[in-house]
Write an enzyme that holds these catalytic residues in place. Structure first.
Site, PDB file in Angstrom:
ATOM      1  CG  ASN A 176      -2.325   0.504   0.854  1.00  0.00           C
ATOM      2  OD1 ASN A 176      -2.446   1.544   0.204  1.00  0.00           O
ATOM      3  ND2 ASN A 176      -3.372  -0.189   1.278  1.00  0.00           N
ATOM      4  CG  HIS A 178      24.826   4.801   9.262  1.00  0.00           C
ATOM      5  ND1 HIS A 178      25.519   5.213   8.161  1.00  0.00           N
ATOM      6  CD2 HIS A 178      23.508   5.016   8.995  1.00  0.00           C
ATOM      7  CE1 HIS A 178      24.665   5.683   7.264  1.00  0.00           C
ATOM      8  NE2 HIS A 178      23.438   5.565   7.743  1.00  0.00           N
ATOM      9  CB  ALA A 214      -0.836  -1.278  13.016  1.00  0.00           C
ATOM     10  CE  LYS A 258      16.303  -9.469  20.347  1.00  0.00           C
ATOM     11  NZ  LYS A 258      16.170  -9.919  21.738  1.00  0.00           N
ATOM     12  NE  ARG A 286       5.196  -7.987  23.957  1.00  0.00           N
ATOM     13  CZ  ARG A 286       4.721  -6.797  23.619  1.00  0.00           C
ATOM     14  NH1 ARG A 286       5.343  -6.068  22.716  1.00  0.00           N
ATOM     15  NH2 ARG A 286       3.624  -6.322  24.165  1.00  0.00           N
ATOM     16  NE  ARG A 293      -4.428 -15.394  19.044  1.00  0.00           N
ATOM     17  CZ  ARG A 293      -4.916 -15.998  17.954  1.00  0.00           C
ATOM     18  NH1 ARG A 293      -4.466 -17.183  17.572  1.00  0.00           N
ATOM     19  NH2 ARG A 293      -5.859 -15.397  17.230  1.00  0.00           N
TER      20      ARG A 293
END
Length: 200
Positions: free
Chosen positions: A81, A111, A156, A162, A176, A179
């Site tokens: 989008n 950097h 969102a 990670k 994170r 579920r």
């Protein structure tokens, strides 16, 4: 190795050498043309000139921004989008059936942390990989070196720092796992709202 080869190898490099500025400038012209095409015109051929590779069906709403373009590889049935930004100093590989909401940014560029190293002019790009059937919510930032698994939903406003495993709902800053996505989710289109149709 010249500086472009170093960039493509995810090594420290200097962005103003070895024709890299000329490549960025040429891509800026293609991106400018893409972002200013008249609505209803065929943008398909131009986006294929910008991207390194893509499937048969690809659609990116303007405006779209990227550094080189040729480092972006998207699979089949790709949709992004408005305000999709990709700093494609490193390779960005995106699988099939990926949907990207407005204002999503994928950053392979970075950097050094120490000011002396940073002031040397060296920067880097670390590849990002996104699997199949991924939905990335609005205003998400994906940082260098991240691998996002298959069937992942990213809420969102998340900042992905990670790797994310397959089949999970994720959210937050830093992002994170909330579920796992299970078969029980199939019958719902939004939170506790069940589908009222049979062809889903």
């Amino acid at each position: 190795m010249n500086q472009k080869e170093r960039m493509l190898a995810n090594l420290p490099y200097k962005a103003w050498l070895d024709e890299l500025p000329e490549e960025r400038a040429a891509n800026k012209k293609r991106v400018f043309a893409y972002n200013h095409m008249e609505p209803g015109t065929n943008q398909d051929s131009l986006i294929r000139e910008i991207l390194g590779s893509c499937g048969k069906m690809v659609h990116i709403e303007a405006p779209f921004h990227c550094d080189y373009g040729y480092n972006i590889h998207v699979g089949e049935n790709f949709f992004a989008n408005y305000n999709f930004t990709v700093l494609d100093v490193g390779r960005v590989t995106i699988g099939d059936n990926v949907q990207i909401a407005p204002n999503v940014s994928i950053y392979t560029a970075g950097h050094p942390l120490h000011p002396d190293s940073r002031n040397s002019g060296y920067e880097y790009g670390i590849d990002v990989t996104i699997g199949d059937n991924v939905w990335i919510g609005g205003n998400v930032v994906v940082n260098p070196g991240v691998h996002i698994g298959n069937n992942v939903v990213i809420g969102a406003g998340s900042v992905v720092t990670k790797d994310l495993p397959d089949n999970v709902i994720t959210v937050g800053n830093p992002c994170r796992v909330i579920r796992e996505i299970t078969e029980a989710d199939r019958d719902f289109y939004y939170k506790d709202r069940r589908f009222d149709v049979d062809d889903y």
